[in-house]
Motif scaffolding. Structure first.
Motif, short mmCIF file in Angstrom:
data_model
loop_
_atom_site.label_atom_id
_atom_site.label_comp_id
_atom_site.label_asym_id
_atom_site.label_seq_id
_atom_site.Cartn_x
_atom_site.Cartn_y
_atom_site.Cartn_z
N ALA A 288 -65.92 -51.14 -58.14
CA ALA A 288 -65.23 -52.21 -57.43
C ALA A 288 -63.74 -52.22 -57.76
O ALA A 288 -62.92 -52.66 -56.97
N TYR A 289 -63.40 -51.74 -58.95
CA TYR A 289 -61.99 -51.66 -59.35
C TYR A 289 -61.61 -50.20 -59.56
O TYR A 289 -62.44 -49.37 -59.93
N VAL B 91 -55.82 -59.03 -64.20
CA VAL B 91 -56.53 -58.73 -62.96
C VAL B 91 -55.70 -59.16 -61.75
O VAL B 91 -55.07 -60.22 -61.79
N TYR C 150 -66.84 -59.29 -59.87
CA TYR C 150 -66.58 -58.49 -58.67
C TYR C 150 -67.28 -57.13 -58.67
O TYR C 150 -67.53 -56.57 -57.62
N GLU D 87 -58.01 -60.94 -55.20
CA GLU D 87 -58.39 -60.36 -53.92
C GLU D 87 -57.32 -60.71 -52.90
O GLU D 87 -56.82 -61.83 -52.89
N GLN E 221 -65.27 -57.77 -64.08
CA GLN E 221 -66.36 -56.88 -63.65
C GLN E 221 -67.63 -57.66 -63.33
O GLN E 221 -68.36 -57.31 -62.41
N GLN F 163 -58.31 -54.02 -57.12
CA GLN F 163 -59.60 -53.98 -56.44
C GLN F 163 -59.64 -52.87 -55.40
O GLN F 163 -58.66 -52.62 -54.70
N LYS F 164 -60.78 -52.18 -55.31
CA LYS F 164 -60.96 -51.13 -54.29
C LYS F 164 -61.44 -51.77 -52.98
O LYS F 164 -62.02 -52.85 -53.00
N ARG G 53 -69.81 -57.01 -53.03
CA ARG G 53 -69.71 -57.76 -54.28
C ARG G 53 -71.08 -58.21 -54.77
O ARG G 53 -71.40 -58.11 -55.95
#
Lengths: 310, 312, 559
Positions: free
Chosen positions: C410-411, C456, C404, C459, C401, C423-424, C436
């Protein structure tokens, strides 16, 4: 009446020069040619800044922008002017410039005048005292500690007080008085029994218009362009002067354009934008201050001093 | 003819003797400001003799004094003489070209017949002063780069391309001429102001005597700016080994290092390595100042032989 | 008369006030340590609050901030973290450009020190020097209050070794961002249409049309032949001689010339310093360096590589790929930023040597573990509480977090079937980087293979690059070559380096550049170059690096 007194002498010269000799004619032609050639040399790069600020960055780097803008766009200006901080920056810069210049003039002109007088006591010591500071300084760290101790960090005064006097400019003023004011005028005043202060305010100041104008110009431009003290003394963005705001916008765009492994097209767009900003910010930041010179140079008119004497 | 003793007229000597203490009040504000913002912080010079790390107190029992070590490090450096040479030559050539040009330009502008044109030209001449260093150097790369305008023109004229940034010989001319280009108009302003002090009647009288314009430039205009020129000359000589690092650094390529590495860029690079070298950079700065002061005093004493317009 | 009185009074007042405030100064802000019971302090449970309630403790932290990121006090991820820990941080933000100028000034102003600096950016040399002056706090003394961080050091002795100072202590908190991307920052791309044209008309006969796919490998002779044709022919058909056969940015941090040196068997990088068989070496004094430099100089003389690459302007390089297609081949990190039609270019495997020797690729020295991320000032009260707070930054979910953006923004709220964060996409009209930067401070944290495997997802764009490197770069990294890790130098070593390193660097680059411009270097000139380098302190510099590297290896062995 006064107007006439100023204009008359130069008219007379013109009349006299009507009967211009051949060598004079050549002289005038030569200087005209030189000055105009020099003018072109100065103008082209300036013109280039203007067309580069509205051209496509790739076209600039590929050498296509030469005589006219290529790929006209106003992205640089757009990025600058849509940022609200710009206007705060303008306001702050104008305030710092006005306040700072006022203080500068009030301090520098009398000091320069006194330095030019032979009857100033301890003249040599005083001159040395000032000259030393042109060469020796304690560096940034003690200055920062001083400003911090004076509680001036993050205060508008940090932009003005440390720069209250430029010794260099003070000596310019001194030089002007040394050779610019006819001794006879002063002696007449002294004979009249005028004190130092009356002489200064009623005779010297009116004669000093050109040097005051130059000093206003020099100091104002220095304040206008000063971002370094903002960089080290100010943290509050609402106090940032224009140049600092422009710097921040540029850096902001550059960071977005240098991301490692970022989205390729964005990186490219951003770094192109950063380039446009470099050129457009020159226009945005200098246009207002450029008007100062024509105003200042009015005081250079020949006969201004003579007129004042009459 | 007035009698002169040590370059002064009798009148001036009398003046010198009659002190006017009120004049001190005129100078007091400047004196105070300079004291506070220049003299109070001046203890920072001591850092040159210390092993200083920011956060140390400059004068305390914990201060680590190293004597002349920081200076020795600079003097013993194999780059020392190269740095001195590069810095001096850059300043010297800059001075040779950059100093007289504004004087000449101011004299020419002043004697132009079309006053309005003269004003316009003056205004345009001073604009380059406002171009930031980054853009200035950026334009140099665009104009003088391998595929820049100048090289395109060279090729079109049948010459071959010349890499201005990759040949060290090109560094000094480019640096100096671009600097002169930016500032000659700006520097002419002070002379233009001084020229406005010339009494037009002097010119009238000379014209009646049949003096040509060129003669009047030398006989009337030039003496009018003598004081300003003399002071500026002394001050410029007193700056003969100072050159800011920013523009040089922007114009530096590994290929022109041989000519473009000057004292301040070198100190800057040493600082960049993160080795925390406040002591060293202060020492180099101090060395620079001392050399400049020596030059200044020399220039000032020489000037005294010719003129009353000296610094002190 | 009036004037004089007024002037005097004014001056006195001015001088008076200034001098008074000068000597009075400000009293400084000495804050006392607070009692643990009063605070309700705990550190063992890494998900529970650290103190009993909000408002019992507050720290002043100075933070260098990217200008695009909002004020840290308004940043959601920090507010979320405060909601979890109850530790109140009063962020004092300063922009990056100002911090660079002000760092030493702020440290000088002892009376107004913050409690800690975030994004401190201390080099290891700075850490060595400041640590000797009791400026910053030895964080290793507080490891017991930092369960997450200790666990990482336990798991990864190499990380411990990289952040341990020469005195055996840890003085700063690191940022650990291991994606395996920075070791090989160059990839070679070639214009596939141009190459196909040459094959079809028979000018190139050593490969077939079906060879022109990603992974194509040529040797230097073949490459030269192709590039010469690119140079001589009007490949883009616009009737002008504007083709650039081969381009890169000289000695840039990526997209540089060093992979070309790999074809000669030299593991080069832009620092020209690397580790071979555990020894720190300068690649530029190797005979292969001379050989490769002469080869590159020939390419430049022959107009295969434009001289302008030496002006190392990234802008000019990037512009050359736009508009009319001009680039034949180039080195870069990826192709999309460089050329308008990346689909027209294939990724090549590294070039083989003149006689077809297998290439070796050097490793760049860009660290994935950066020290100096956070330093705690020696004057900080209750440093253990602040340490525990910063320890939370190393929790895998918080790391993600902080790097990103928060979960929910963001997630995705829900992890995927493997229990990993997903990740969104950035919102419409915003790019991944902008998004970001507005959400995440990107400071200290830890994302290593362990976190990528368990917590996680990477990307997508990083994943793509990683796949390419695995195919076209990593196989060519020799076993016995290592990157130079972040090293900690002793004060004596720092003095030596300060004296010689800039000189060695300058001398090397200056000569290197001259050789490339002037068509190469003769044997005698190269010998003279080597002896001059020794004269100006090369060996001293290498010795310092070697000593520091040996300490690093020893530290690693301790665990």
């Amino acid at each position: 009446m006064e107007e006439n007194a100023i204009v008359n002498p130069s008219r007379k010269i013109k009349k006299l020069s009507k009967a211009m000799s051949k060598s004079d004619r050549i002289y005038y032609i030569v200087i005209d040619v030189i000055l105009v050639l020099l003018l072109l040399l100065v103008l082209y790069p300036l013109y280039f800044v203007v067309i580069a600020s509205v051209s496509d960055t790739d076209a600039i780097f590929n050498g296509e922008v030469f005589l006219y803008p290529v790929g006209i766009n106003f992205k640089g200006y757009d990025a600058l002017l849509k940022n609200d901080m710009i206007w705060t920056g303008y306001r702050n810069t104008i305030l710092y410039t006005l306040g700072g210049t006022l203080l500068n003039i009030a301090v520098t002109i009398p000091a320069g005048w006194a330095l030019s007088r032979l009857e100033l006591p301890w003249r040599k010591f005083i001159a040395t005292y000032f000259i030393i500071t042109m060469f020796f300084g304690g560096g940034l760290i003690p200055l920062y500690l001083l400003v911090s101790d004076l509680n001036l960090l993050d205060s508008p005064f940090a932009m003005i007080l440390p720069y209250a006097v430029s010794v260099w400019n003070m000596f310019m003023v001194k030089a002007f008085y040394t050779s610019g004011i006819p001794d006879g005028v002063l002696e007449a005043a002294e004979v009249d029994g005028a004190g130092s202060f009356r002489t200064f305010f009623s005779i010297v100041i009116p004669l000093s218009k050109p040097i005051i104008a130059v000093m206003v110009l020099f100091y104002a431009v220095a304040h206008w362009n000063n971002y370094f003290s903002a960089l080290i003394f100010l943290s509050d963005e609402n106090l940032y002067p224009l140049q600092m705001v422009l710097r921040e916008i540029l850096i902001m765009t550059e960071t977005a354009g240098s991301g490692m492994g970022g989205d390729a097209s964005t990186i490219l767009e951003q770094s192109k934008l950063a380039n446009s900003i470099k050129y457009s910010s020159i226009i945005v930041s200098t246009l207002p201050i450029l008007v100062l010179y024509p105003f200042v140079s009015k005081f250079f008119e020949k006969g201004v001093m003579i007129g004042a004497l009459k | 003819m007035e009698q002169r003793i040590a370059g002064l007229t009798l009148k001036e000597i009398r003046k010198k003797e009659k002190k006017n203490y009120w004049l001190l009040l005129f100078i007091l504000p400047a004196f105070v400001f300079v004291f506070i913002f220049c003299y109070v912080p001046m203890y920072g010079i001591l850092i040159a003799f210390q092993d200083f790390v920011p956060g140390d107190e400059i004068l305390s029992q914990y201060t680590i004094w190293v004597g002349w070590d920081n200076f020795a490090m600079f003097f013993k450096d194999y780059m020392f003489w190269t740095l001195i040479e590069n810095t001096f030559l850059l300043c010297f050539f800059g001075f040779i070209i950059g100093f007289p040009l504004p004087v000449i330009v101011a004299l020419m502008l002043n004697s132009m017949r079309h006053k309005r044109l003269s004003k316009t030209i003056q205004t345009i001449y001073y604009i380059p002063h406002f171009i930031s260093l980054v853009v200035m150097v950026g334009m140099l790369y665009l104009f003088f780069g391998q595929y820049g305008l100048v090289n395109n023109a060279l090729e079109a004229l049948g010459g071959s391309r010349y890499s201005f940034f990759l040949h060290e010989e090109a560094f000094r001319p480019m640096y100096i001429l671009s600097g002169v280009w930016q500032d000659f108009g700006w520097n002419a302003i002070i002379y233009l102001a001084a020229l406005s002090g010339v009494d037009p009647e002097q010119h009238e009288a000379a014209i009646i005597d049949g003096a040509s314009r060129l003669r009047r430039v030398f006989a009337i205009d030039l003496p009018a700016i003598g004081g300003t020129t003399s002071i500026l000359l002394i001050l410029s000589i007193g700056n003969m080994i100072s050159v800011g690092y920013e523009k040089v650094l922007l114009m530096q390529t590994d290929a022109n290092l041989g000519k473009s590495e000057v004292i301040m860029t070198y100190v800057y690079k040493k600082g960049l390595t993160g080795y925390v070298m406040q002591g060293f950079s202060t020492a180099v700065g101090l060395f620079n100042s001392v050399v400049n002061v020596i030059l200044l005093i020399t220039a000032n004493s020489l000037a005294k032989l010719f003129s009353k317009n000296t610094l002190f | 008369m009036k004037h004089k009185w007024l002037g005097k009074a004014l001056a006195c007042v001015l001088a008076g006030t200034m001098l008074c405030s000068l000597f009075a100064g400000c009293g400084g802000k000495t804050r006392e340590n607070k009692d643990w019971e009063e605070l309700g302090y705990q550190w063992e449970d890494t998900e529970a609050p650290i103190v009993k309630e909000k408002g019992v403790i507050e720290f002043e932290v100075l933070a260098q901030k990217n200008s695009m990121t909002p004020n840290y006090n308004d940043l959601q991820v920090f507010n979320d973290l405060e909601d979890e820990t109850y530790v109140d941080i009063n962020w004092e933000n300063i922009t990056e450009s100002a911090y660079a100028e002000r760092k030493t000034l702020i440290l000088s102003d002892r009376e107004n020190w913050p409690d800690a600096i975030y994004h401190a950016g201390f080099t290891s040399a700075e850490i060595s020097r400041y640590s000797r002056r009791n400026t910053i706090l030895p964080i290793s003394d507080y490891l017991e209050y930092m369960p997450n961080f200790s666990a990482i050091l336990e798991r990864r002795p190499d990380i411990r070794a990289a952040i341990t100072s020469y005195d055996g202590k840890i003085w700063s908190l690191p940022r650990i961002d291991e994606m395996g991307l920075t070791g090989n920052p160059n990839l070679l791309f070639m214009n596939k249409n141009w190459l196909l044209t040459l094959i079809r008309d028979g000018s190139v006969d050593f490969i077939d049309e079906e060879d022109v796919v990603d992974g194509l490998q040529l040797d230097l002779n073949q490459m030269t032949q192709v590039l010469e044709l690119f140079r001589d022919r009007d490949m883009n058909g616009n009737g002008e001689d504007d083709e650039i056969p081969m381009s890169f940015v000289f000695n840039n941090w990526q997209g540089n010339q060093t992979d070309l040196y790999g074809a000669f068997g030299l593991p080069d990088n832009p620092d020209h310093m690397t580790i071979v068989d555990g020894e720190v070496v300068l690649t530029a004094v190797d005979d292969k360096f001379q050989e490769a430099t002469n080869f590159l100089a020939d390419w430049i003389t022959d107009g295969i590589v434009p001289l302008s690459v030496l002006e190392n302007s990234q802008d000019a390089f990037l512009a050359s790929g736009k508009g009319q297609e001009k680039l034949g081949a180039f080195y870069w990190w990826e192709s999309a930023t460089v050329v308008s039609n990346p689909d027209n270019y294939i990724v090549m495997s590294p070039l083989k040597g003149l006689n077809g020797e297998e290439p070796t690729l050097g490793l760049s020295n860009y660290p994935e573990i950066s020290t100096g991320g956070v330093v705690i000032m020696a004057s900080c009260p209750n440093p253990e509480v602040l340490c525990t707070y910063f320890d939370r930054h190393y929790d895998p979910l918080w790391s993600a977090q902080l790097n990103y953006g928060p979960i929910g923004v963001a997630y995705e709220e829900e992890p995927d079937e493997n229990g990993k964060l997903v990740q969104k996409d950035p919102p419409e009209g915003m790019t991944a980087d902008e998004f970001r930067l507005q959400l995440a401070p990107m400071g200290i944290m830890c994302l290593t293979q362990y976190e990528w495997d368990n917590f996680v997802n990477m990307e997508p764009r990083a994943q793509l690059r990683l796949d390419r490197l695995e195919k076209y770069a990593n196989p060519y990294n020799p076993e016995n070559v290592d990157r130079i890790p972040t090293l900690s130098f002793t004060l004596e070593e720092i003095n030596i380096l300060a004296q010689y390193e800039v000189n060695v660097d300058n001398y090397l680059m200056q000569n290197y550049m001259q050789w490339l411009i002037n068509g190469g270097v003769s044997d005698s000139a190269f010998a003279e170059f080597k002896s001059k380098l020794d004269e100006i302190g090369l060996q001293e510099v290498l010795d310092c690096y070697q000593a520091a590297y040996d300490r690093y290896l020893a530290n690693q062995g301790q665990e």
